[in-house]
Scaffold this active site. Structure first.
Site, PDB file in Angstrom:
ATOM      1  N   THR A 284      -3.710   6.999   0.548  1.00  0.00           N
ATOM      2  CA  THR A 284      -4.251   5.647   0.618  1.00  0.00           C
ATOM      3  C   THR A 284      -4.497   5.272   2.074  1.00  0.00           C
ATOM      4  OG1 THR A 284      -2.981   5.083  -1.351  1.00  0.00           O
ATOM      5  CG2 THR A 284      -3.889   3.251  -0.085  1.00  0.00           C
TER       6      THR A 284
ATOM      7  N   THR B 280       0.817  -1.204   0.000  1.00  0.00           N
ATOM      8  CA  THR B 280       0.000   0.000   0.000  1.00  0.00           C
ATOM      9  C   THR B 280       0.854   1.258   0.000  1.00  0.00           C
ATOM     10  OG1 THR B 280      -1.691   1.252   1.206  1.00  0.00           O
ATOM     11  CG2 THR B 280      -0.217  -0.109   2.527  1.00  0.00           C
ATOM     12  N   ASP B 281       0.452   2.207  -0.812  1.00  0.00           N
ATOM     13  CA  ASP B 281       1.047   3.534  -0.757  1.00  0.00           C
ATOM     14  C   ASP B 281       0.564   4.192   0.533  1.00  0.00           C
ATOM     15  OD1 ASP B 281       2.423   5.808  -1.695  1.00  0.00           O
ATOM     16  OD2 ASP B 281       0.573   6.645  -2.488  1.00  0.00           O
ATOM     17  N   LYS B 282       1.295   5.166   1.031  1.00  0.00           N
ATOM     18  CA  LYS B 282       0.873   5.861   2.252  1.00  0.00           C
ATOM     19  C   LYS B 282      -0.013   7.057   1.935  1.00  0.00           C
ATOM     20  CE  LYS B 282       3.361   8.954   4.377  1.00  0.00           C
ATOM     21  NZ  LYS B 282       2.426  10.097   4.507  1.00  0.00           N
ATOM     22  N   THR B 283       0.568   8.010   1.200  1.00  0.00           N
ATOM     23  CA  THR B 283      -0.119   9.271   0.973  1.00  0.00           C
ATOM     24  C   THR B 283      -1.358   9.079   0.115  1.00  0.00           C
ATOM     25  OG1 THR B 283       2.002  10.404   1.085  1.00  0.00           O
ATOM     26  CG2 THR B 283       0.166  11.637   0.152  1.00  0.00           C
TER      27      THR B 283
END
Length: 898
Positions: free
Chosen positions: A337, A332-335
């Site tokens: 998401t 998973t991407d952080k920003t």
């Protein structure tokens, strides 16, 4: 000349040297002639088109199945024998299946088109000493480009000047805040996200102005490289497609071998006419082929797509529904998401206290707390002045649109500080700003002169480390005292370890007559007020969703462009990793695939990663057979989204490029929705298995009936066209009901199934053979009894057809639970079961009593008494299977399975 410009690490070359290498001039720019010559040499500043496959060819590919080939052979033989209705019906079946596949197949990717939409259409350049606007496609190496707020960067530029220039690069690098740009030379090993002296094609100017020289155009830009990666990523074949393809091959081989054996046996050892025997063998082939499977598979998946849409997940490609149920790793991407990509002040720190700020995003709703109690600002003069400083030294604004969505105009960090001021909701008697020193990345602060409470005050906001160099005093509730640098450094470290971005504040009282300020005015007598800790807050429900993934044995890993300490802190808060271990992109770059394969299993946090590194991580994870999902919202995520078994893009803040590269789009941008989608995927797969368990015994029973009839030399009890009626109309109608079965208890506590798990387990094979022989053998015995009693052949065939259909109808209730008892508390939950049962009975009455159906399918109207045969036979089948399931449950208990 071209080679001279290739592979230059432009960020590591001095700006003046770049101008010399490019043979250009900041004042004059390129001449029109030189620009034309370079365009001829380097090509247009656009991305190459990918040739699209003809729609007719894509339609023809739907027939590329060995099962369809067998049906085609059957159609040819029936045509040669003059059985034209059978021929037409067989061809119609294949056409219906092909049409369904064509409509539901993966659409041609449009990622290139979406990337092109991100690119600017016009650019401001200097040519022959004249500033002019040109099409971005006409930009070439060495062009001097002028940048202003709101512009999209038209090509990759080495910055020559940067005046308070900030560029939003989140779609390219994953950074949640605009990058502050400089012109100084950087280290040759600087990663993409830290190349602050470069401006990249497709990114947007947030604030400030600048001038840059074009160093890369078209496919050689960073965004062009991402487009190349997208093209190079092969299309992923889902586990279900692999399994059904293998299943089709095996079934076809078995059908051909058995059909040849039966024909040879019947020809030499039984007294059948060749034409009758051929038609019987064709009937056998048609009976054995589960021609309804492609259609029913598409329909079940389509129902899953509809259910997921209700849960805010849009599926772009049907097979991805089932793949979700097998996902074992989610990258998973952080920003945008896990987090909202809306900067929020979380903590305020003064010399006296720490304060907590509630609320998230730019919605000005929340309170400031001390020890969990709302702050009395009359008792907190330092805090009040700190918040005023953050609001006055600010060029952003927040507003609410017609849909109730609050957004920021300007820098997101400054938007968070404006939101903080609105949450505080205290009245300040202040005038307009008298003068300002704009933020500059060289100085790392902004200053503003204003008049408050009868005093002229200079407020300064900036990086704490820079302010600590400028102050010697600090403000507390007890007055001004010497700066305790140890205390503040500890606080900076503490907030940074919590993943917070820190902004410091200071002030200075000046003469009432002062009307302007310079940098020299704030280098003496400046008093430190405190700091604000800012985060990109988690999505609501994301933390709980990650816990649910852990229960479902799904490992969640975070890949982000953020700094490693921020990534570790956010990961710890979200429940990903231990907050201590993480790998950076620069370390990934040095690893071999073998080393990375070890690292990807040991670590859960990957920081400062590039698009190519994200792609590598997904690729390496898949080497051990893991089914990977990848979430993201930016262009930088697109290659990894395409490579993953299930790419998941954000619907609200995701770029069009990310959406087009993905298999699934989250309407609400919430990680929680992924867990719901996985749950639906597991339900779909479970129901698909139940459907197979329901359909295949029909084919098996029909095949066994024909084989046994030929082996025993009796009348062929059912015709090919009647078989197609059962397989395509009856089975599909009834089996659809199983698609609506609820998820079984405990499904989300089980580990994901292995990708090589066969569609037919040992138990499934036994069950299919058992029911096939049970129905087929029982029907043959009934058939022989009826013939011995003098029944007409067409009446017997009609009863035979009804017996098989009613056996399937009762068997439907057996299949609602593969191992469990049919009569349970959920017996009446699935209303579709009763709807399709009614439709089935109507269809069977139609084929029995409508004259035109009698002619087409060689059936006869049945007397009321003869309906007892199929009804009693079906009931008998139902109870025998329930007894078999009970025996199997007891065996499972003995083996400790349940």
């Amino acid at each position: 000349m071209k080679k001279k410009y290739d592979n230059n690490n432009w960020s590591a070359i001095d700006a003046n040297a770049v101008i010399d290498i490019l043979h250009t001039n900041v004042v004059n720019g390129l001449s029109e002639k030189e620009a034309k010559d370079r365009l001829d040499e380097f090509g247009k500043n656009d991305l190459p088109e990918k040739k699209k496959e003809n729609k007719f060819i894509r339609f023809l590919k739907q027939f590329d199945s060995i099962l369809i080939y067998v049906l085609f052979v059957a159609a040819i033989v029936t045509a040669v024998l003059g059985q034209y209705f059978e021929t037409i019906f067989i061809l119609l079946v294949t056409l219906i299946n092909a049409s369904i596949g064509f409509v539901q197949e993966n659409k041609a990717g449009k990622a290139l088109d979406k990337i092109k939409k991100m690119l600017s259409s016009k650019a401001q350049v200097i040519r022959d000493r004249i500033r002019k606007e040109i099409d971005t496609t006409d930009l070439t190496i060495g062009d001097i480009v002028l940048l202003a707020p709101g512009d999209k960067v038209p090509a990759d530029l080495r910055l020559i000047t940067a005046d308070n220039l900030k560029i939003d690069e989140s779609t390219l690098t994953g950074e949640s805040v605009p990058a502050e740009k400089v012109v100084s030379t950087l280290d040759p090993d600087t990663i993409l996200a830290d190349k602050t002296n470069m401006a990249f094609s497709g990114t947007a100017i947030s604030t400030g102005t600048g001038i840059g020289a074009v160093v890369a155009t078209g496919e050689n830009t960073e965004i062009g490289m991402i487009n190349k990666l997208l093209d190079e990523v092969p299309a992923i074949t889902t586990p279900l497609i692999k399994q059904t393809a293998y299943f089709g091959k095996m079934v076809s081989i078995v059908i051909v071998v058995i059909s040849l054996f039966v024909f040879v046996f019947g020809y030499f050892f039984r007294d059948y006419q060749t034409e009758v025997l051929l038609l019987s063998v064709i009937g056998l082939a048609v009976a054995a082929i589960p021609e309804g499977m492609p259609a029913i598979l598409s329909i079940i998946l389509a129902i899953g797509v509809r259910n997921m849409a209700r849960r805010n997940a849009i599926i772009r490609h049907l097979p991805s529904v089932e793949t979700l149920g097998a996902v074992s790793v989610i990258f998973t991407d952080k920003t945008g998401t896990l987090t909202k990509n809306e900067m929020t002040v979380k903590t305020l720190q003064t010399a006296d206290d720490e304060f907590k700020v509630t609320g998230i995003g730019y919605i000005p709703e929340g309170v400031i707390l001390k020890n969990e109690e709302p702050v009395d600002f009359n008792q907190q003069s330092v805090l009040t002045r700190l918040i005023c400083c953050m609001e006055i030294c600010n060029d952003a604004a927040i507003s609410e649109d017609a849909g109730g969505l609050w957004t920021v105009q300007g820098d997101p960090t400054e938007g968070a500080l404006i939101t903080l001021y609105r949450k505080a909701n205290f009245e300040v008697n202040q005038s307009e700003r008298i003068a300002t020193i704009p933020f500059d990345s060289e100085y790392k602060y902004m200053a503003a002169l204003t008049h408050i409470g009868g005093e002229n005050i200079i407020f300064v906001k900036g990086a704490p480390d820079r302010l600590f160099e400028m102050v010697s005093k600090e403000q507390s509730l007890h007055g001004v005292k010497d700066l305790d640098i140890t205390y503040w450094n500890d606080k900076v470290t503490d907030l940074a370890n919590r993943g917070q971005r820190i902004i410091g504040a200071a002030y200075k009282v000046v003469d009432s007559g002062k009307s302007d300020i310079k940098h020299e005015d704030i280098y003496e007598d400046l008093i430190f007020l405190g700091m604000a800790g800012i985060i990109d807050p988690p999505h609501s429900g994301a933390i709980e969703a990650i816990k649910e993934c852990a229960k479902a044995r799904i490992r969640v890993k975070m890949i982000t462009g953020d700094l490693v300490n921020t990534a570790k802190a956010i990961g710890l808060e979200m429940g990903i990793g231990d907050g201590k271990r993480a790998i950076q992109g620069k370390d990934i770059e040095k690893m071999t695939d073998d080393e990375l394969e070890i690292a990807v299993h040991e670590y859960d946090i990957f920081a400062r990663t590039t698009p190519k590194q994200k792609l590598r991580l997904v690729n390496v994870q898949q080497l051990d057979g893991s089914i990977c999902a990848m979430t993201g919202d930016g262009v930088n995520d697109a290659p990894a989204l395409k490579k993953a078994d299930v790419g998941i893009a954000m619907g609200i803040k995701g770029t069009e490029v990310a959406k087009d590269a993905a298999e699934m789009i989250l309407v609400d941008d919430n990680f929680r929705t992924i867990v719901s989608a996985v749950e639906e995927g597991r339900r779909v797969y479970s129901n698909l298995k139940k459907t197979i368990l329901f359909i295949l015994p029909t084919n098996g029973a029909e095949s066994f009936l024909i084989i046994a009839s030929i082996l025993f030399g009796t009348m062929i009890p059912i015709t090919p066209v009647q078989i197609l009626w059962i397989n395509m109309i009856t089975s599909i109608t009834v089996s659809l009901a199983l698609a609506f079965e609820n998820i079984e208890p405990g499904t989300m506590e089980r580990p994901p199934r292995l990708p090589n798990t066969p569609l037919l387990s040992g138990y499934f094979i036994w069950r299919i053979l058992f029911i096939s022989v049970l129905i087929g053998g029982g029907t043959l015995i009934l058939n022989m009894i009826l013939l011995s009693r003098g029944y007409d052949a067409d009446i017997v065939r009609t009863i035979t057809l009804q017996v098989i259909v009613f056996s399937q109808l009762f068997h439907l209730f057996n299949c609602r639970s593969i191992r469990g008892f049919a009569f349970n508390k959920n017996f009446f939950n699935n209303k579709a079961i009763y709807v399709v049962s009614t439709i089935l009975i109507i269809l069977q009455l139609s084929i029995t009593y409508l004259p035109f159906m009698n002619r087409l399918f060689a059936t006869q109207p049945l007397p009321a008494f003869d309906w007892l045969y199929p009804i009693l036979f079906g009931l008998g089948i139902f109870f025998i299977i329930e007894i078999e399931k009970a025996i199997m449950r007891r065996m499972d208990k003995r083996r400790g399975i349940i």
